[in-house]
Enzyme design. Structure first.
Site, PDB file in Angstrom:
ATOM      1  N   ASP A   1      -4.461   4.943   6.168  1.00 23.59           N
ATOM      2  CA  ASP A   1      -5.051   6.127   6.803  1.00 23.59           C
ATOM      3  C   ASP A   1      -6.084   5.659   7.835  1.00 23.59           C
ATOM      4  OD1 ASP A   1      -5.904   8.667   7.373  1.00 23.59           O
ATOM      5  OD2 ASP A   1      -7.038   8.932   5.537  1.00 23.59           O
TER       6      ASP A   1
ATOM      7  N   PHE B   1      -2.880  15.847   4.920  1.00 24.11           N
ATOM      8  CA  PHE B   1      -2.962  15.272   3.576  1.00 24.11           C
ATOM      9  C   PHE B   1      -1.599  15.332   2.889  1.00 24.11           C
ATOM     10  CE2 PHE B   1      -4.163  15.340  -0.964  1.00 24.11           C
ATOM     11  CZ  PHE B   1      -4.927  14.196  -0.990  1.00 24.11           C
TER      12      PHE B   1
ATOM     13  N   GLU C   1       0.838  -1.207   0.000  1.00 28.46           N
ATOM     14  CA  GLU C   1       0.000   0.000   0.000  1.00 28.46           C
ATOM     15  C   GLU C   1       0.865   1.246   0.000  1.00 28.46           C
ATOM     16  OE1 GLU C   1      -2.890   1.241  -0.139  1.00 28.46           O
ATOM     17  OE2 GLU C   1      -4.441  -0.109   0.640  1.00 28.46           O
TER      18      GLU C   1
ATOM     19  N   ARG D   1       1.018  12.080  -8.527  1.00 24.13           N
ATOM     20  CA  ARG D   1       1.630  10.807  -8.122  1.00 24.13           C
ATOM     21  C   ARG D   1       3.099  10.767  -8.548  1.00 24.13           C
ATOM     22  NH1 ARG D   1      -2.779   7.387  -6.834  1.00 24.13           N
ATOM     23  NH2 ARG D   1      -4.641   7.748  -8.076  1.00 24.13           N
TER      24      ARG D   1
HETATM   25  P1  IMP Z   1      -7.770   4.103   4.223  1.00 27.84           P
HETATM   26  O1  IMP Z   1      -8.693   3.029   3.690  1.00 27.84           O
HETATM   27  O2  IMP Z   1      -8.524   5.219   4.900  1.00 27.84           O
HETATM   28  O3  IMP Z   1      -6.667   3.546   5.102  1.00 27.84           O
HETATM   29  O4  IMP Z   1      -7.133   4.836   2.995  1.00 27.84           O
HETATM   30  C1  IMP Z   1      -6.245   4.248   2.177  1.00 27.84           C
HETATM   31  C2  IMP Z   1      -6.180   4.912   0.811  1.00 27.84           C
HETATM   32  O5  IMP Z   1      -6.617   6.281   0.832  1.00 27.84           O
HETATM   33  C3  IMP Z   1      -4.745   4.936   0.387  1.00 27.84           C
HETATM   34  O6  IMP Z   1      -4.385   3.770  -0.326  1.00 27.84           O
HETATM   35  C4  IMP Z   1      -4.677   6.204  -0.454  1.00 27.84           C
HETATM   36  O7  IMP Z   1      -4.976   5.905  -1.801  1.00 27.84           O
HETATM   37  C5  IMP Z   1      -5.738   7.113   0.116  1.00 27.84           C
HETATM   38  N1  IMP Z   1      -5.157   8.138   1.024  1.00 27.84           N
HETATM   39  C6  IMP Z   1      -5.160   8.140   2.375  1.00 27.84           C
HETATM   40  N2  IMP Z   1      -4.541   9.218   2.887  1.00 27.84           N
HETATM   41  C7  IMP Z   1      -4.109   9.933   1.813  1.00 27.84           C
HETATM   42  C8  IMP Z   1      -3.362  11.170   1.685  1.00 27.84           C
HETATM   43  O8  IMP Z   1      -2.958  11.853   2.651  1.00 27.84           O
HETATM   44  N3  IMP Z   1      -3.098  11.552   0.397  1.00 27.84           N
HETATM   45  C9  IMP Z   1      -3.505  10.848  -0.706  1.00 27.84           C
HETATM   46  N4  IMP Z   1      -4.193   9.700  -0.624  1.00 27.84           N
HETATM   47  C10 IMP Z   1      -4.492   9.245   0.633  1.00 27.84           C
HETATM   48 MG    MG Z   2      -5.805   7.939  -3.752  1.00 28.20          MG
END
Ligand code: IMP
Ligand code: MG
Length: 186
Positions: free
Chosen positions: A106, A155, A102, A168
């Site tokens: 988050d 972020f 990953e 990216r």
């Molecule tokens: P989660 O399911 O909330 O843990 O989020 C995971 C996905 O959200 C990651 O694989 C990222 O694609 C996206 N994401 C989470 N935080 C950020 C950030 O700060 N910037 C950009 N994408 C994020």
């Molecule tokens: Mg994303």
């Protein structure tokens, strides 16, 4: 160096050199841990593709690669709270050692979804490698085996991570240094 995106300001949080060094260390650790295991790197698209390709080349063991695409963010700055499968993997997971790669953990929703999904296929093991972890945001009932850097809740973009599908390609991790998470870009 400042970067301005949709009137938001970003600064370098983790340099290209720091990322390279940490990826090397994680590669050495995984190489030791998976010596005779022939793991499958399961790269989570889109964000995991840059970290995944660097991490794979930092491994000194036979390793396979496959891809899975999920989305939980849409075009927002915060998670939608719902994981959608966009593309499934192709390999046979049963009896294999899976390392899910990953970009960032988050809320932990995506990795929890993936752990459940893979465990249904009875792999030999499932581990997680993530470049970034936001421990203040995540509620996980399992550990993450390989974490590049723990960061705050702000972020971030770059090295695979996007804002509205862009940025990216930045070689470093940039963090938003103004405003709040709840404000969405224009
Ligand atoms: P989660 O399911 O909330 O843990 O989020 C995971 C996905 O959200 C990651 O694989 C990222 O694609 C996206 N994401 C989470 N935080 C950020 C950030 O700060 N910037 C950009 N994408 C994020
Ligand atoms: Mg994303």
């Amino acid at each position: 160096m400042h970067l301005t995106v949709d009137k938001m300001t970003f600064d370098v949080l983790i340099s290209r050199q720091q990322i390279e060094q940490r990826v090397r260390e994680l590669g050495e650790q995984i190489t030791r841990d998976y010596r005779d295991k022939n793991p499958i790197l399961m790269i989570v698209l889109n964000g995991g593709f840059i970290f995944g390709s660097d991490l794979m080349r930092a491994l000194d063991i036979p390793v396979e690669v496959d891809f899975i695409k999920i989305s939980s963010y849409g075009d927002q700055l915060t998670s939608t709270g719902e994981v959608k499968m966009k593309k499934d993997y192709d390999c046979l997971v049963g009896g294999r050692h899976i390392i899910v790669v990953e970009d960032i953990v988050d809320s932990g929703l995506s990795v929890s979804f993936l752990k459940n999904k893979f465990e249904l296929q009875q792999p030999a093991s499932v581990a997680f490698a993530t470049l970034l972890h936001k421990p203040d945001n995540s509620r996980l009932d399992f550990g993450l085996e390989y974490v590049g850097f723990e960061i705050g809740p702000e972020f971030v973009i770059g090295y695979g991570l996007d804002y509205k599908q862009n940025w990216r390609n930045l070689p470093a991790i940039y963090v938003r240094v103004d405003g709040r998470e709840s404000e969405h870009g224009a």
